[in-house]
Design an enzyme around this catalytic site. Structure first.
Site, PDB file in Angstrom:
ATOM      1  N   CYS A 101       0.801  -1.232   0.000  1.00 19.73           N
ATOM      2  CA  CYS A 101       0.000   0.000   0.000  1.00 19.73           C
ATOM      3  C   CYS A 101       0.832   1.280   0.000  1.00 19.73           C
ATOM      4  CB  CYS A 101      -0.937  -0.012   1.187  1.00 19.73           C
ATOM      5  SG  CYS A 101      -1.915  -1.502   1.251  1.00 19.73           S
ATOM      6  N   PHE A 102       1.615   1.510   1.059  1.00 20.84           N
ATOM      7  CA  PHE A 102       2.329   2.794   1.143  1.00 20.84           C
ATOM      8  C   PHE A 102       3.236   3.044  -0.072  1.00 20.84           C
ATOM      9  CE2 PHE A 102       2.156   3.092   6.084  1.00 20.84           C
ATOM     10  CZ  PHE A 102       0.795   3.330   5.993  1.00 20.84           C
TER      11      PHE A 102
END
Ligand code: UGA
Length: 429
Positions: A270-271
Site C-alpha cells: 500500500c504505502f
C-alpha cells in the site's frame, strides 16, 4: 441485504467474510479459480489472523460463497469493487482490473430490474469513479447512475495482519457519493453491521473520498520517513535516542504517539504504491510533489542503513555469514511485497555474503522468489548459528522473546542489527 465482493484479496475476502459472519448473504467473485477453490474449502489464501476461522464459520452457515462467475452475484443489492490497483512502470496506477470489474458488474445488472448499488473500495486516483467507473457501468448495464443504478466510493483503511479487527472496529467510515442514494444505502448497511457501535461516518463527494484514502496513506508514510530521518540524525548525535524522542513528541496531542516507530522503513502493497501513485497524479496536474518524493527517497535508502551498520561493526562484508530474521513486510502476514528484507538480502548478496533467513510465515514466498540464492532456516536459532552478524528485518513477537544469551550462544559474535527496535539495547550488550 445481499452483498457481492468483486476481488477476493485480503480486503475483499476479509470484509466479505466479516459481513457474512454478521448475517449478510455474501458472494465473493474472483477470477483466480485456484483461490476460489481454496476459499471454498475454508482455506484463506492469505495469512490473516482470525480470517480462516470466520471463513469456515460463514461457509458452514451458508452465508458466504466464492465463485469465478458473476452470474452467482446476480441477486446482490450492493456490489463492492475490491480488485487490486497495481503500479504501472511510471508509478501511476493500473485501472484495468477496476474497468474489467465494472464491465462484468454492468453486464450482470443489465439482466436485472432492481436498482443495485456499486461501491468502489479499491484505491483509485481522485476522479476515477465519476469518469471511468460510471462510464463502464453505464455502458455495460444500459442503466443510468443516479436513476436506476447507485454508485459511491467507500475506501478501506484495513491494515494487513489486523484486517479482521480493523473491519470490526474502524476509526471511521468514509463514503463518497455524487448522486445521493448509494451513500444512504451504505450508511444503512453499516448501521446494521455495527449497530450501536457504528463508527463516525463521513459522507462527502466521490473525489474527496478517493483523495482521503490516498492522503491518509501518504500522511502515515510521511510520518515514518520523518521519524526515520530524525533517527538518522539521532544516530550521529551522541546521547540521542530516537525512541525517547518519539515518546516525547508523541505526547503532544497534535502529533500523537502512533506510527512513530523508526526503523528500516515502510514496505507492503500500500504505502510504496500509494505514495508513488499520488506523486504521479500530482505531476499529471502540473504539481511538483516535493514532499512525496522526499518521503520515497528517505524510505528507499532506509533499508541500507542496516548494511552500513553491519560494515561499521564487522568490517568488510565479503565472505561473511549474515542472518536475516524476518522476511514479511511486517508481522502477522506472509506478504513480502516491497518487503525491506528483500532489499537487504539483495544488497548482502552483492557484498558477497552468505545469507541465511528465517521467517515464521513468509519463507515459502521468498523461496519462490530467490530460490537457492540464500539458505532458509527452520527456526531463529538455526538462522543465527555461526553468523557473523544478524539483521532483524521484521518485528515478529517470536523474535522479541529471544533472550540475549541465545545470540551470544549461537553466533560467532553477537552482532545484532535491530532494524525494528525489538530489543532493549541495554539488556543485550
Ligand atoms: C496501510 C494502512 O495502515 C492502512 O490503513 C491502509 O488501509 C492500507 O495500507 C491500504 O492502503 O490498504 P498496511 O500496509 O497493511 O496498511 O500496513 P501498516 O501497518 O500501515 O504498515 C506499513 C509499513 O509501515 C510496514 O512496513 C511497517 O513496518 C511500517 N511502519 C509502520 C513503520 O516503519 N513504522 C511505524 O511506526 C509504522
Amino acid at each position: 441485504m445481499k452483498l457481492a465482493f468483486i476481488g477476493l484479496g485480503y480486503v475483499g475476502l476479509t470484509t466479505a467474510v466479516c459481513m457474512a459472519y454478521r448475517g449478510f448473504d455474501v458472494v465473493g467473485v474472483e477470477v483466480d479459480d485456484e483461490k476460489v477453490e481454496k476459499i471454498s474449502r475454508g482455506i484463506a489464501p492469505v495469512k490473516e489472523p482470525k480470517l480462516e476461522k470466520l471463513l469456515k464459520y460463514a461457509l458452514s452457515r451458508k452465508k458466504f460463497t466464492a465463485s469465478t462467475s458473476y452470474r452467482d452475484a446476480v441477486k446482490a443489492d450492493v456490489f463492492f469493487i475490491t480488485v487490486g490497483t497495481p503500479s504501472k512502470p511510471d508509478g501511476g496506477i493500473d485501472l484495468s482490473r477496476v474497468a474489467e470489474a465494472c464491465k462484468h458488474i454492468g453486464e450482470t445488472l443489465a439482466t436485472q430490474e432492481k436498482v443495485a448499488t456499486v461501491a468502489v473500495k479499491s484505491t483509485v486516483v481522485p476522479g476515477t469513479t465519476r469518469t471511468l467507473v460510471k462510464q463502464k457501468l453505464e455502458e455495460a448495464s444500459q442503466k443510468k447512475v443516479g436513476m436506476d443504478l447507485n454508485l459511491c466510493v467507500n475506501p478501506e483503511f484495513l491494515r494487513e495482519g489486523a484486517a479482521v479487527d480493523d473491519t470490526f472496529h474502524p476509526d471511521r467510515i468514509v463514503i463518497g457519493d455524487d448522486w445521493g442514494r448509494g451513500g444512504k444505502i451504505l450508511t444503512r448497511l453499516y448501521k446494521k453491521f455495527y449497530g450501536r457501535k457504528t463508527p463516525p461516518t463521513m459522507i462527502t463527494n466521490t473525489v474527496n473520498a478517493e483523495m482521503i484514502k490516498y492522503a491518509s496513506n501518504v500522511f502515515l508514510a510521511a510520518r515514518i520517513s520523518l521519524i526515520n530521518e530524525v533517527a538518522n540524525i539521532c544516530q550521529r548525535t551522541p546521547g540521542a535516542d530516537v525512541e525517547e524522542v518519539a515518546k516525547g513528541i508523541g505526547m503532544d496531542r497534535r502529533i500523537g504517539p502512533h506510527f512513530l516507530r523508526a526503523g528500516l522503513g515502510y514496505g507492503g502493497s500500500c504505502f510504496p504504491k500509494d505514495v508513488k501513485a499520488l506523486a504521479a497524479f500530482a505531476k499529471s496536474l502540473g504539481v511538483e510533489p516535493c514532499m512525496l518524493e522526499s518521503v520515497q527517497k528517505v524510505n528507499d535508502n532506509q533499508p541500507y542503513k542496516a548494511i552500513e551498520l553491519a560494515e561499521r561493526l564487522v568490517g568488510n562484508l565479503h565472505g561473511r555469514k549474515a542472518a536475516v530474521l524476518g522476511l514479511s513486510f511486517k508481522p502477522n502476514t506472509d506478504d513480502i511485497r516491497e518487503a525491506v528484507s528483500l532489499k537487504i538480502i539483495n544488497k548482502l548478496l552483492e557484498h558477497g555474503c552468505t545469507v541465511v533467513a528465517y521467517d515464521p510465515a513468509a519463507t515459502e514466498n521468498v523461496r519462490r522468489l530467490l530460490g537457492n540464492k540464500i539458505n532458509y532456516a527452520e527456526s531463529a536459532e538455526e538462522c543465527i548459528k555461526n553468523a557473523d552478524f544478524c539483521i532483524v528485518a521484521t518485528e515478529w513477537d517470536e523474535f522479541r522473546r529471544l533472550k540475549p544469551e541465545v545470540f551470544k550462544k549461537h553466533m560467532k559474535k553477537p552482532v545484532v542489527i535491530d532494524g525494528r527496535r525489538v530489543y532493549d539495547p541495554a539488556a543485550i550488550s
